[in-house]
Scaffold this active site. Structure first.
Site, mmCIF file in Angstrom:
data_model
loop_
_atom_site.group_PDB
_atom_site.id
_atom_site.type_symbol
_atom_site.label_atom_id
_atom_site.label_comp_id
_atom_site.label_asym_id
_atom_site.label_seq_id
_atom_site.Cartn_x
_atom_site.Cartn_y
_atom_site.Cartn_z
ATOM 1 N N LYS A 1 0.834 -1.200 0.000
ATOM 2 C CA LYS A 1 0.000 0.000 0.000
ATOM 3 C C LYS A 1 0.868 1.249 0.000
ATOM 4 O O LYS A 1 0.673 2.160 -0.817
ATOM 5 C CB LYS A 1 -0.912 0.001 1.229
ATOM 6 C CG LYS A 1 -1.895 1.182 1.241
ATOM 7 C CD LYS A 1 -2.551 1.366 2.593
ATOM 8 C CE LYS A 1 -1.646 2.184 3.499
ATOM 9 N NZ LYS A 1 -2.319 2.626 4.746
ATOM 10 N N ASP B 1 -6.459 1.004 1.106
ATOM 11 C CA ASP B 1 -6.535 1.345 2.522
ATOM 12 C C ASP B 1 -7.901 0.916 3.063
ATOM 13 O O ASP B 1 -8.670 0.225 2.382
ATOM 14 C CB ASP B 1 -6.281 2.846 2.733
ATOM 15 C CG ASP B 1 -7.430 3.702 2.215
ATOM 16 O OD1 ASP B 1 -8.323 3.178 1.517
ATOM 17 O OD2 ASP B 1 -7.431 4.920 2.511
#
Length: 368
Positions: free
Chosen positions: A236, A254
């Site tokens: 991420k 997220d």
């Protein structure tokens, strides 16, 4: 008299001879018939014995009687009350002045949706969000790849606003990887305290700074395989840096992104890597970075975790989860956050396009 007597005797003798012949013939006939009857009897006896030895054929099993359906009254008591299905409005408008309203779309249930239909619906949602959030951007303040990398690591378990209020002091004192790698841990911890988990985060940002100095000459690498080797950096974080500092497409999975793509039935996966792969297959690679911004912006402003503002959602006609939140337009407007609700955003120094759309910069740490 004697002659008559002789004739009578001859007649009697002939009759006796005839009877004897008849008796012999009857006996012969009976003898001939007897073997036939005996053979038939033997055959019948053999058949009967064989029948006794052969296993008897099983009779077809009778079907079990069907269970009687419970009485209607009992079923009515056990049955759950029917859930009221909310119907998405035919048209919803964006809450910010200057943003284009979503186009009217007849809502369709996701059940049995084909792959082609899913791709079309997903891309339609992204196009609508692009009209609603033309100013979508990464909500972390940064001036170079190093600052974005550190800020993204610090954003774990806290808000981007809190990170943006904390990093000015950090980068003012430690502007380069060399400076942060050589810092005193206790001093860094004190600066990072407001972000939470400050000891672990201090270890991560100092560790990645040291790795950048020793392995990459103090420069942030522009490859995924290099970034994920740095302390505290996962996929991420790597995609945030690649997409926004290097212009290389990536999907940022997220908590907001995970929540929304499942609500929209784009995927049922829960693992971030699998979500990334599933959603990435629905869009061209060139759309990945902006898709992430659109979805995250929408999750922070309208489609909240606990109480989504369904009545103020511009993509309500396309959403399978419409009705999970507040559907009354006036009540839903009160749930809007950041610029949608007239409040400051998360960046102290947001892009000009955000300010032009009515967004307000966040206050510095300690202000007000």
């Amino acid at each position: 008299m004697k002659k008559a007597t002789g004739k009578q005797a001859a007649g009697k003798k002939a009759a006796a001879t005839g009877k004897k012949a008849a008796a012999d013939t009857g006996a012969k006939t009976s003898a001939e018939k007897a073997p036939a009857k005996t053979a038939a009897a033997k055959k019948a006896a053999v058949s009967k014995a064989a029948a006794k030895k052969a296993p008897a054929k099983k009779a077809p099993a009778k079907k079990a009687p069907a269970k009687k359906a419970p009485a209607k009254k009992a079923a009515a008591k056990k049955a759950a009350p029917p859930r009221k299905v909310a119907v998405a409005p035919k048209k919803a408008t964006a809450a910010v002045a200057g943003a284009s309203p979503a186009k009217t779309v007849a809502p369709k249930p996701p059940g049995g949706e084909s792959r082609t239909a899913l791709v079309r619906r997903a891309r339609r949602i992204d196009r609508e969000l692009a009209e609603v959030y033309p100013y979508a951007h990464p909500e972390l303040d940064f001036e170079n790849p190093f600052q974005l990398l550190v800020a993204t690591v610090l954003s774990a378990q806290t808000t981007d606003l809190r990170v943006n209020q904390t990093t000015p002091a950090l980068f003012a004192k430690y502007p380069t990887p060399e400076d942060l790698a050589a810092a005193v841990p206790e001093e860094v911890e004190e600066i990072l305290r407001p972000t939470g988990f400050f000891r672990a985060k201090t270890k991560s940002v100092m560790g990645l700074s040291k790795a950048l100095v020793e392995e990459f000459g103090g420069e942030v690498p522009g490859r995924l395989e290099d970034l994920v080797k740095l302390p505290g950096v996962g996929r991420k974080t790597a995609f945030v840096v690649l997409g926004n500092a290097f212009g290389r497409p990536g999907i940022t999975v997220d908590t907001h992104f995970q929540r929304l793509v499942r609500r929209w039935k784009w995927t049922e996966e829960t693992d971030p890597d699998k979500i990334e792969a599933a959603v990435g297959s629905l869009f061209p690679k060139s759309d990945w970075t902006m898709l992430s911004h659109h979805v995250i912006f929408h999750g922070r402003r309208i489609c909240h975790a606990r109480k989504p503002a369904c009545g103020a959602c511009p993509i309500a006609p396309l959403c399978p989860a419409y009705g999970e939140g507040e559907t009354d337009p006036e009540k839903a407007k009160k749930l809007l956050k950041y610029e949608k609700g007239g409040f400051p955003g998360q960046r102290l120094k947001p892009p000009q396009s955000y300010l032009d759309a009515g967004g307000k910069p966040a206050p510095p740490l300690g202000a007000g």
